[in-house]
Design a protein around this motif. Structure first.
Motif, PDB file in Angstrom:
ATOM      1  N   CYS A  19      62.083  27.127  72.980  1.00  0.00           N
ATOM      2  CA  CYS A  19      60.868  27.375  72.202  1.00  0.00           C
ATOM      3  C   CYS A  19      61.097  27.108  70.708  1.00  0.00           C
ATOM      4  O   CYS A  19      62.106  27.522  70.142  1.00  0.00           O
ATOM      5  CB  CYS A  19      60.421  28.818  72.425  1.00  0.00           C
ATOM      6  SG  CYS A  19      59.023  29.304  71.421  1.00  0.00           S
ATOM      7  N   CYS A  22      60.743  31.100  69.076  1.00  0.00           N
ATOM      8  CA  CYS A  22      61.690  32.175  69.378  1.00  0.00           C
ATOM      9  C   CYS A  22      63.017  31.664  69.947  1.00  0.00           C
ATOM     10  O   CYS A  22      63.974  32.420  70.057  1.00  0.00           O
ATOM     11  CB  CYS A  22      61.056  33.195  70.324  1.00  0.00           C
ATOM     12  SG  CYS A  22      60.856  32.581  72.003  1.00  0.00           S
ATOM     13  N   CYS A  40      57.335  28.487  74.196  1.00  0.00           N
ATOM     14  CA  CYS A  40      57.319  29.226  75.449  1.00  0.00           C
ATOM     15  C   CYS A  40      55.898  29.775  75.638  1.00  0.00           C
ATOM     16  O   CYS A  40      55.099  29.753  74.713  1.00  0.00           O
ATOM     17  CB  CYS A  40      58.343  30.364  75.426  1.00  0.00           C
ATOM     18  SG  CYS A  40      57.923  31.727  74.331  1.00  0.00           S
ATOM     19  N   CYS A  43      54.852  32.638  73.052  1.00  0.00           N
ATOM     20  CA  CYS A  43      54.672  32.214  71.661  1.00  0.00           C
ATOM     21  C   CYS A  43      53.426  31.345  71.494  1.00  0.00           C
ATOM     22  O   CYS A  43      52.737  31.434  70.482  1.00  0.00           O
ATOM     23  CB  CYS A  43      55.893  31.459  71.161  1.00  0.00           C
ATOM     24  SG  CYS A  43      57.299  32.550  70.914  1.00  0.00           S
TER      25      CYS A  43
HETATM   26 ZN   LIG Z   1      58.866  31.506  72.219  1.00  0.00          ZN
END
Ligand SMILES: [Zn+2]
Ligand SMILES: [Zn+2]
Length: 269
Positions: A19, A22, A40, A43
Motif C-alpha cells: 500500500c 500504510c 490496500c 486506505c
Molecule cells: Zn493501506
C-alpha cells in the motif's frame, strides 16, 4: 515459500504489491487504484486518499442552490394557485366562458408546478425529469395563447431547467451517480477556490469599473491564503489569485489616478 511477502488479509495468498499509504502487503483482490496509485482496501476508503469520493459524500443528497430556488418557485406557484382559485370562485362555476377556461387551465398548470417543485425540493428523482418537461409544455401553451412573445419567458425557464438537469452539483443532490472524471472536472472548473475565482473576475471588471478593484484585491488575497495543493480536495488557483492581485492593484491605481485627475481639473480656474 520463505522470503515471499503475503497478503495482510489473506495470509495464504502471495502479495502483488504494498500500500502507498500504510505499506501493508495486499493480494490482487484487495488492491485498489486511486489517482494512479495502489492502496490496500482500508486506505483506499479514507477521505484523505480518495478526495473525489470524499467530495461526492460531502454533497451527496445535500440540497443545492437550485433545489432552494425551485422550492421558492413552488411557493410562488402556490400563491398563484390561490389567486386562480379565487378568480374561479369569482366567475362562478355556472358561467363557463373564456375567463373560466383560462382560470381552470391556470389552476391545473400551477398545481403541477407546486407538486413538481415540492418533490424537486424533497429530492424525488422523477421531479428532475418532470421540471424540464413541464417547462416544455409551458413553452407550447405560451405560444398557443400569445404567439411567439408568449413563448419567450417559458423558453428561458426551459433553458434554465435543462441547465439544472445537467448540473453536477444538482445531480449529487438527487444522488445520481456522477463519474469521477466529471466530478473532478466540475471541482476544478467551478467549486475549487471559489473566492480566488471571484476575485479574478472582479479584477477584470475592475479595469473598466475601478471601484470593483478593491473588492478584487480582498477576494484574491483571501483566495491566495486558501491555496493548499496537499489538502483533500486540493485547493488550487494560485496563479489566478496572483493575477487577481496584480490586476486589482492596477485597477485601484487606475481608479486613484481618475479621482486625482477629476479633483485636479475641478480645482483649475
Ligand atoms: Zn493501506
Ligand atoms: Zn488479500
Amino acid at each position: 515459500m520463505a522470503g515471499e511477502a503475503h497478503c495482510a488479509q489473506h495470509p495464504d495468498r502471495v502479495a502483488i504489491n504494498s500500500c502507498s499509504r500504510c505499506g501493508a502487503f495486499f493480494c490482487a483482490e484487495d488492491a485498489r487504484e486511486v489517482e494512479g496509485k495502489l492502496y490496500c482496501e482500508t486506505c483506499a476508503a479514507r477521505p484523505d486518499v480518495d478526495w473525489l469520493e470524499a467530495l461526492r459524500l460531502k454533497y451527496w443528497g445535500k440540497r443545492d442552490v437550485w433545489a432552494w430556488l425551485v422550492g421558492a418557485w413552488a411557493a410562488f406557484a402556490a400563491l398563484e394557485f390561490v389567486s386562480s382559485l379565487w378568480t374561479l370562485a369569482w366567475h362562478g362555476l355556472g358561467s363557463v366562458g373564456p375567463a373560466w377556461t383560462q382560470a381552470v387551465a391556470d389552476l391545473v398548470m400551477e398545481s403541477c408546478l407546486v407538486a413538481i417543485g415540492v418533490c424537486f425540493w424533497s429530492g424525488l428523482s422523477w421531479a428532475r425529469v418532470a421540471l424540464p418537461l413541464l417547462e416544455l409544455i409551458r413553452v407550447f401553451l405560451g405560444s398557443f395563447r400569445m404567439g411567439l412573445l408568449g413563448a419567450v419567458f417559458p423558453a428561458l425557464g426551459l433553458a434554465l431547467s435543462i441547465g439544472i438537469y445537467a448540473d453536477v452539483r444538482n445531480e449529487l443532490f438527487f444522488r445520481v451517480p456522477v463519474s469521477s472524471a466529471r466530478l473532478k472536472r466540475w471541482w476544478h472548473r467551478y467549486a475549487d477556490n471559489y473566492v480566488a475565482r471571484t476575485g479574478f473576475q472582479f479584477a477584470l471588471a475592475g479595469l473598466i469599473l475601478p471601484p470593483l478593484a478593491p473588492i478584487a484585491l480582498l477576494c484574491s488575497a483571501i483566495g491566495l491564503t486558501r491555496v493548499n495543493p496537499s489538502a483533500h480536495p486540493p485547493i488550487g488557483r494560485k496563479q489566478q489569485a496572483i493575477a487577481g492581485l496584480v490586476l486589482g492593484v492596477l485597477g485601484t491605481l487606475w481608479g486613484l489616478a481618475l479621482v486625482y485627475e477629476f479633483t485636479h481639473r475641478a480645482q483649475m480656474p
